[in-house]
Structures are given as C-alpha cells and as structure tokens.
Design a protein around this motif. Structure first.
Motif, short mmCIF file in Angstrom:
data_model
loop_
_atom_site.label_atom_id
_atom_site.label_comp_id
_atom_site.label_asym_id
_atom_site.label_seq_id
_atom_site.Cartn_x
_atom_site.Cartn_y
_atom_site.Cartn_z
N GLU A 467 0.85 -1.19 0.00
CA GLU A 467 0.00 0.00 0.00
C GLU A 467 0.89 1.25 0.00
N ARG A 468 0.80 2.01 -1.11
CA ARG A 468 1.64 3.19 -1.24
C ARG A 468 0.88 4.49 -0.98
N ASN A 469 -0.44 4.41 -0.84
CA ASN A 469 -1.23 5.61 -0.63
C ASN A 469 -1.11 6.04 0.83
N LEU A 470 -0.37 7.12 1.08
CA LEU A 470 -0.12 7.54 2.45
C LEU A 470 -1.37 8.06 3.13
N LEU A 471 -2.35 8.55 2.36
CA LEU A 471 -3.60 8.97 2.98
C LEU A 471 -4.33 7.79 3.61
N GLU A 472 -4.11 6.59 3.06
CA GLU A 472 -4.76 5.40 3.60
C GLU A 472 -4.13 4.96 4.91
N LEU A 473 -2.99 5.53 5.27
CA LEU A 473 -2.34 5.19 6.53
C LEU A 473 -2.77 6.12 7.66
N GLN A 474 -3.34 7.26 7.31
CA GLN A 474 -3.72 8.22 8.33
C GLN A 474 -5.05 7.84 8.98
N ALA A 475 -5.31 8.44 10.12
CA ALA A 475 -6.58 8.21 10.79
C ALA A 475 -7.72 8.73 9.92
N THR A 476 -8.82 8.01 9.92
CA THR A 476 -9.94 8.39 9.05
C THR A 476 -10.60 9.69 9.48
N ASN A 477 -10.40 10.07 10.75
CA ASN A 477 -11.07 11.27 11.24
C ASN A 477 -10.19 12.52 11.19
N ILE A 478 -9.04 12.46 10.50
CA ILE A 478 -8.19 13.64 10.39
C ILE A 478 -8.82 14.60 9.38
N ASP A 479 -9.12 15.79 9.85
CA ASP A 479 -9.84 16.76 9.02
C ASP A 479 -9.06 17.14 7.77
N SER A 480 -7.76 17.35 7.90
CA SER A 480 -6.96 17.79 6.75
C SER A 480 -6.91 16.72 5.67
N ALA A 481 -6.87 15.43 6.06
CA ALA A 481 -6.88 14.35 5.07
C ALA A 481 -8.22 14.28 4.35
N GLN A 482 -9.31 14.51 5.07
CA GLN A 482 -10.63 14.50 4.44
C GLN A 482 -10.76 15.64 3.43
N TRP A 483 -10.24 16.82 3.78
CA TRP A 483 -10.31 17.95 2.84
C TRP A 483 -9.42 17.72 1.63
N GLU A 484 -8.28 17.07 1.82
CA GLU A 484 -7.41 16.76 0.69
C GLU A 484 -8.14 15.85 -0.30
N ARG A 485 -8.87 14.88 0.22
CA ARG A 485 -9.64 13.99 -0.66
C ARG A 485 -10.75 14.76 -1.37
N ARG A 486 -11.44 15.64 -0.65
CA ARG A 486 -12.54 16.40 -1.25
C ARG A 486 -12.04 17.27 -2.39
N ILE A 487 -10.94 17.94 -2.17
CA ILE A 487 -10.42 18.86 -3.19
C ILE A 487 -9.91 18.08 -4.39
N ALA A 488 -9.22 16.96 -4.12
CA ALA A 488 -8.70 16.15 -5.22
C ALA A 488 -9.83 15.58 -6.06
N ALA A 489 -10.95 15.23 -5.42
CA ALA A 489 -12.08 14.67 -6.15
C ALA A 489 -12.84 15.73 -6.94
N ASP A 490 -12.76 16.99 -6.51
CA ASP A 490 -13.55 18.06 -7.14
C ASP A 490 -12.95 18.52 -8.46
N SER A 491 -11.63 18.70 -8.50
CA SER A 491 -11.03 19.28 -9.70
C SER A 491 -9.54 19.04 -9.68
N ASP A 492 -8.84 19.73 -10.55
CA ASP A 492 -7.37 19.60 -10.62
C ASP A 492 -6.69 20.55 -9.63
N SER A 493 -7.28 20.69 -8.45
CA SER A 493 -6.78 21.69 -7.50
C SER A 493 -5.99 21.07 -6.36
#
Length: 844
Positions: A467-493
């Motif tokens: 598993e190379r996805n470092l976001l998958e290693l973080q706690a699921t409730n980390i706010d910054s990781a959740q926002w990173e996923r949201r922004i990545a899913a929304d656009s090229d931002s």
C-alpha cells in the motif's frame, strides 16, 4: 588460533571481573549513563524535516534541493472554503478570514487572492487586447482635451472637429468617438469598481487562502504554534458565517496532523504496553526484583546510547527518533534471557556459580544474537535513505550497548542483590511449556504439519500487495486528510504540483502548451497564466499607453448639461450621415450618451475626474515596472526566482495519492520536462526507494545473519536449522497478514528487521542450549521459557498499537503481534522438532 579458547578466556575474565568488582561495574555504568544523558541532552537536536530523510546525494533529491534553494519553500498550508452551501457569503467569509490572519504577523505570508493595487499594476499585461485598445482610446481622448479649462466642453469641441475633418476615415472617426464616449462614462459613471480576485478552484466550488507559516523543524509538530492560531481564526469564522464549511489541507498541515495523531497513539499504546508487559514478566518469573534490575540495566544502556548518539550523530530525525522503541523491543530481551537462566542456575548453584554459568551459556548466545540483530539494522547504511541510515546506525549501536549492559551491569546487580531462592521458586509455576516438550517427541508429525500449513498459505500470499497511498495510513477522522480527498475529487486543484524551471517566458509558453496536451496533467500555472505572453500587438498598445500622458483635468460644473447636450447633437449629426452598421454604431453611442444626460450627477464628476487621472497614472506606472515587481508577493515567489528563471507548476488531473495515478502523472510530466521535480516526484521516487531499501536490508541482513550464525556454530546443520526456522516464522507472518487482509505499507515494513532479529535471536538461544548437551537437551528448560516470554512482551508491547487511530501504526501493531506469535511458535515448536530429526539422522 583456537576461537573456542579465546571465547572461553574472554567470558571467563568477564565473570571474574563481575564477581570481584560488582559495585565498581555498577558505579561506572551509572556514571557513564548519567554522563550520556547529559551529553545527549546538550548535543542532540531534532530534525523533523521530511526532506532530510532522503540522502541529499540521490539524484531526484538533489534536483529538489536545488529547486528549493532557487525558489524557496513553496509548500503552503491551504485553507479551503466550500462555496456550494452559501455562495453569497463565501467571498465575505474569505475576506474576513484573510484579514484576521494577516493581522497576526507571526503567521507569515497570507495569500488569499490578487489585491486591487496588483490588478492595476498588471492591467496592461493581463486585460484583453480589445479592452486595452478601448482604454487607450479613452486615454488619448482625455489627453487631447486635458489642457482645456473645461473637459466636457473640450470633448464637445473634439467631436465637432471629428465631424468637420473630411480626411478622417470611418474607422478613425469611430475610434475617436468611442474614446470620447469612454471618457464621458468614466467622468459621469465613475470607474468600474475593482475588488480582490479570490483564489478559486477550477470548478468554482472552493475558495482558497494560502498561508506560509514559519516552520520549526526542531519540534515534532513543525507548525504547531501557528496552526493553533489559524484554527482559532477558523473556529471564529464558522461562528460568524454559520453554514459555511471551512477546512485546511496541504503538506504542512497533513504532516502536522499525522504527527499529532501518531504522538497521541504512541503515548497511549506505550502506557498500556508498560503496564501489561510489567505484569506479564512478573507473573511469569514470579518476582518483581529481577525484572526491575533488568530495567535498571536497560536504563543504563539507554543512557550510554543517548550520549553516543550525541557524540556521533548529533541529531534525531523522524525515523531515528523511534530508536528507543527498537531497544525496548529487542535489546531488553537480552536481559530477560539472563534473569531467566540465572533463576534456573540459582536453584542448583550459589551466586558465584550461577554467574559463571551465565557466562558459559546464555551470554554467549546473547553475543551471537546481538551480532545478528544489530547487523539487521547496520545494513540500512547501504540504502539511499538518510533517515533509515541514521536509524540503522543508532539502533545497531544501541543494541550492542544493551548487550554490554546485560553482560556486565545486570550480572553485577544480580550479585549484589542476590537472595537465597524461596522454595516456591523450585518450579516457575505457570511458565512451563511442557506441551512443547511432548510435541518434541513427535518431530515427524510436527514438521509435516508445519510444512502442510506453510503450503496452504501459498494461495493467500498472492493476495499481498504494498500500500503506497499515504492517505490510507492516516486516521480516518483527520480533518486535513478529508479535505485533501474532497479537493482532489472536485477538480485539478490538488495542493501538490510538479515543478519545471525554464529560462524565458517563451519557454514557459512552449512547455505549458505541450503539458496541456498530456492526458494526466491538469491545471498548469505559470507567470504567463497571470500576465500573458508578450506579443507585438500588445507591445504596441503598451507603448501607446506610455505615450498617453494626461495632465491635470478641469471642468466647468455649470455647463455640464449643456455640454452633454452639445455632444449628443454632434453624435446625432454624424449618425444622420452614416448608413448601415456605421449608423447603428453611432446611434448606439447616442443612446449611451442620453443615459449619461439623464443621470444629472454632475456633482460627482469632480471626484471621478481625479480618480480617472489617478487610475490612468497607476496603469502607466505598473506598465513601466518589471514583470516580477508587479506580481503579488506570493505569485512572484512561486513563478519567478530572484535569478530570473521561471517556474511552471503542473497539477495532477487524477488523485495523486493513488500510486498508479501518480505514476501516470509523473510519466506525463517527464515526457514534457525530464528534469521536473517537486513533491509528487520526490514522493513517487521515495515510495519505490523505500520499498527497495527495506528489501535490500532484508537480503543483506539474511546474508549477514547466515555468516554470523555460521561463525557462531561452525556447523552447517545448525545454521540451516536457525535460518529455516526464521524463514518459517516470517512466511507464517506473511500468510497471516494475507488472511486478515493486512497489506504491507511504509509503516509496518518497519516490523521486518525487528521480526528478523527476534526470530533469529530465539533460534540462536535454542540451538545454543541444545549444544550444551545432556540427556534432556531437547527440553530446553528456562531458555524456551525466556523465548516465550520475550516473544510475549514484544507481542504485547507492539500489539497495543492496535488501539491507534493512525492506521499505519495500527497495521504495525498487527504485523508485530502476528510476527511475534509466528516466530515464537516456529522457535519453540518447530525448531526442537528439526533438531530431534537431525539427531535421528545423525544416529542413522
């Protein structure tokens, strides 16, 4: 040279020294430990910079370091505001947050968009050529009439002159008339109101504010202090603008949140582990005194290690900071073997005989074990990871010092605190592993079952992946990781970008054009995306702007309406003489002028006159300045280096946290810019390098373990039994992981060298005990109990990480628990059967 004779002489001399001068040894150990703690506290610094985990001489890291030296640190913390819920309030919220953050000078640079003054300075380079042409017509019209005492009267005279001049072409006449109308609009309606241009995602859903907080790499959190103040502002914004979602992401905050979660998890797990391990040791050994002496000897070894780290390395990084965890997991086991065997000797001998028995048996096994364990870490020096290199050196030296302390200080402590064994210690109740002895009488069955079980695990092993996805290693409730996923899913931002550096703006345009053709490259940012690329037409327009100098402008307020009426009449006369499209244009201009006449706001013209002149002068001033000087500070730092070179930022179109998507993105980037660097590039290369580093460590460790074991036993069969047992334990660990759905990752890969050390140490101790001979040598006595105890303590110590929120640490706890159990079963069950089969084969 007789190796055995030298070994006997060394261990015999050590036993004599301990028996003769125990207090001297203890005093020297304590003094050196105190000195070590003092030296370490004065000389060791913390380096929490993740960039320094990779050796600077690695090609991709050297490129990144050169880039950072030229452009500076561009890794910002990004505040994201979701505009989908209350779009009418988002800009007000963003401006309020930016204002509050800007007031705190300790937060560093705050960048929420392009301010009005920068827009004016950049206008001649950023506005469309048609808009600039229209502005110039107005500027030139105003310049022609500025010398008159009444600007409106002058505009009226200018129109009459246009009508009276037959030499003017229709195009020239139209342009001059449009210039007059533009000036009239400026004077009566005022200039268009400019507002701050926010940073918006491509989809328009998110508004961003970038913060470059000061980073203290001497602390684990790096940005803890500024992060607390930023979060306080965001909490206040949520109360002031209820219903608007606000979050943070970006590499600095992701790392800070991960470190905070890891620290919290480690503290909870360590506290629980200390309690449980202490209880287990005391229950198994039925005493508290000797485990306490072992911990004291370990503390002395820790002091020595701390001082040596200060003298040789002088710093700890994010990997080497866990060296104490390694020493606890492996180094403490040496002491457990010593006190377990001492208790066994003490039931039959006096204190001196028991000490000599230790040096004749278990301490020799410990010597071989520490060489193999430390070698497992020393081989990290041959990887390209500086952090792993330093951890390898520190952990390897620390294990050697643990052995020295357990070989000298612990026996001395046992001597000075020795008491006659109590009758209840004739058999260590609750610690027998007699079931293992019984299995030893059926070696063929045990080996056959072990072989069958190993073969059954083969299909499951094909399910394993890394598993190379470092976001998958973080706690699921980390706010910054959740926002990173949201922004990545929304656009090229995505907050990550690949960086390519070129020398000219023409090269910027060429690179951006080629990058735009690649399917996996999304948003492309450069100075040209802000200022546009110079072209001959714009150069001519900019030169006209410099030539258009407007002197002081005056007007007669009393004649405003009559001047506007005269101008309207002139335009209507021109329209009556025109036909077709020309007439339609002129009549449209007349309608615009009638709108101005009906406003009757001549009292505001005086203010508008002054603002218009200031506006035009600001345009001319910005046009004269070099491109780098007119950019907002954040843009200037990002796109143009002090050296004059230009940066092109290429963002991924897909989720860059996904390894396969990252690979496609890096491939496209390198297709257009082979020398590109940036966090995605270093991250991508580091993932593969880290995996290769651990594989390299494992291969080299197995080779060295084989050599050391061969030198220790000087018997091929003994070496084969040890290595085969180690291989079985590791294979069972992999199979158990596959069955439970636990993949390898950058966090639990750290378990590999510890498990190798644990597995080979137990095997060496068991074979050493077997080689002592005797009719019951396949029973192993206290040695097997010590192996079980050390495995249990490691299993419990690391297993407590299963309560961690950080999924990487949780997986480390699971792997260590599975691995400790697998290696323990292989050592205490399979290895005796292998030795029993060996005896049968030898007799046959």
């Amino acid at each position: 040279m007789n190796f055995r004779a030298v070994e006997d002489r060394v261990f015999g001399s050590a036993a004599t020294l301990v028996l003769a001068r125990p207090w001297f040894i203890i005093l020297c150990g304590v003094i050196l430990a105190i000195a070590g703690f003092v030296v370490g506290s004065l000389t060791i610094s913390l380096n929490a910079d993740t960039d320094d985990l990779i050796a600077p001489d690695v090609d991709y890291m050297r490129d990144y370091i050169d880039f950072v030296e030229e452009f500076g640190d561009l890794e910002r913390l990004w505040i994201a505001i979701d505009a989908s819920s209350q779009p009418e309030q988002v800009n007000a919220c963003a401006e309020w947050v930016e204002l509050q953050l800007s007031r705190d000078e300790t937060l560093g640079d705050v960048y929420g968009g392009i301010p009005v003054e920068s827009q004016l300075a950049m206008a001649s380079r950023t506005m469309a050529a048609e808009e600039l042409e229209q502005l110039l017509r107005g500027c030139e019209a105003l310049a022609r009439v500025a010398a008159t005492s009444n600007v409106l009267g002058g505009l009226s005279s200018d129109l009459r002159a246009v009508l009276a001049d037959p030499s003017l072409s229709m195009e020239d006449r139209q342009q001059r008339v449009e210039g007059v109308v533009a000036v009239l609009a400026w004077l009566v309606d005022g200039l268009p109101e400019l507002t701050r241009q926010p940073l918006v995602s491509d989809s328009g859903r998110y508004v961003f504010i970038g913060v470059m907080p000061p980073k203290d790499y001497g602390t684990l959190g790096v940005i803890d202090a500024p992060l607390r103040r930023i979060r306080a502002v965001l909490d206040a914004a949520r109360q002031r603008f209820p219903g608007i979602e606000i979050g943070m992401t970006g590499k600095p905050v992701l790392q800070a949140d991960e470190m905070a979660t890891s620290d919290r998890d480690m503290l909870r797990a360590a506290s629980l582990a200390v309690v449980l391990v202490g209880i287990v040791i005391m229950l198994v050994l039925r005493t508290a005194r000797r485990p306490i002496l072992t911990m004291l000897a370990f503390a002395i070894a820790a002091g020595w290690t701390y001082g040596l780290v200060g003298l040789l390395v002088g710093r700890l990084n994010l990997l080497s900071i866990v060296f104490m965890l390694v020493l606890i997991g492996v180094g403490l086991d040496f002491g457990v073997h010593v006190i377990s065997r001492y208790a066994e000797f003490r039931r039959q001998r006096g204190p001196a005989g028991s000490i000599r028995g230790l040096y004749a048996t278990v301490l020799r096994g410990n010597a071989a074990a520490v060489l193999t364990s430390s070698a497992t870490f020393f081989v990290a020096w041959f990887t390209e990871f500086q952090g792993l290199r330093e951890l390898g050196v520190i952990a390897g030296l620390g294990l050697l010092l643990c052995y020295v302390s357990m070989a000298l200080v612990l026996p001395a402590l046992l001597i000075v605190s020795d008491r006659a064994p109590r009758p209840r210690l004739e058999r260590l109740a609750g610690t027998d592993v007699g079931w293992a002895d019984r299995l030893g009488h059926r070696p063929v069955l045990v080996v056959a079952l072990a072989t069958l079980f190993s073969l059954l695990l083969i299909p499951f092993s094909t399910m394993m992946h890394f598993e190379r996805n470092l976001l998958e290693l973080q706690a699921t409730n980390i706010d910054s990781a959740q926002w990173e996923r949201r922004i990545a899913a929304d656009s090229d931002s995505a907050s990550w970008f690949a960086a390519a550096v070129v020398d000219t703006r023409e090269e910027v345009a060429d690179l951006a054009a080629r990058a735009a053709e690649r399917p996996h490259i999304g948003r492309i940012q450069s100075v040209n995306s802000v200022l546009g690329l110079p072209d001959p037409q714009r150069d001519r327009l900019r030169q006209r702007l410099q030539d258009c100098e407007v002197e002081s402008v005056e007007f007669d307020e009393a004649t405003v309406q009559s001047d506007l009426a005269a101008i309207s009449a002139s335009l209507e006369s021109m329209a009556s003489l025109a036909t077709g499209q020309e007439q339609a244009v002129l009549l449209g201009l007349v309608d615009q002028l009638h709108t101005l006449e009906s406003r009757e706001e001549s009292t505001s013209i005086q203010v508008n006159v002054a603002q218009t002149r200031t506006f035009l002068e600001q345009l001319r001033e910005g046009d004269r300045r070099p491109a780098r000087d007119i950019l907002p500070t954040a843009m200037r730092d990002e796109f143009m280096a002090p050296s004059g070179r230009y940066l092109v930022k290429m963002h991924p179109r897909e989720d860059v946290w996904d390894y396969e998507a990252m690979g496609r993105f890096i491939s496209d980037v390198r297709a257009v810019a082979p020398d590109a660097t940036g966090v995605p590039v270093t991250h991508y290369e580091a993932l593969d390098s880290m995996r290769e580093a651990f594989v390299t460590m494992m291969i080299l460790a197995v080779v060295l373990i084989g050599v050391i074991t061969a030198l220790t036993f000087r018997n091929v069969m003994d070496v084969t039994v040890c290595l085969l047992t180690l291989g079985i334990g590791l294979w069972w660990t992999v199979g158990a992981m596959a069955i439970l759905g636990v993949s390898f990752n950058l966090a639990n890969f750290f378990a590999a060298p510890i498990l190798v050390g644990l597995g080979i140490d137990g095997s060496i101790h068991m074979v050493h005990r077997w080689r002592e001979g005797g009719p019951n040598r396949l029973c192993f006595g206290g040695t097997r109990r010590a192996v079980v105890l050390t495995s249990m303590t490691t299993m419990i110590g690391f297993g407590c990480l299963v309560i961690a929120e950080h999924r990487g640490l949780r997986s480390l706890g699971i792997v260590m628990a599975l691995g400790s159990a697998a290696c323990m079963i292989a050592v205490v069950v399979v290895l005796p059967s292998l030795l029993a089969l060996r005896e049968k084969l030898t007799r046959a």
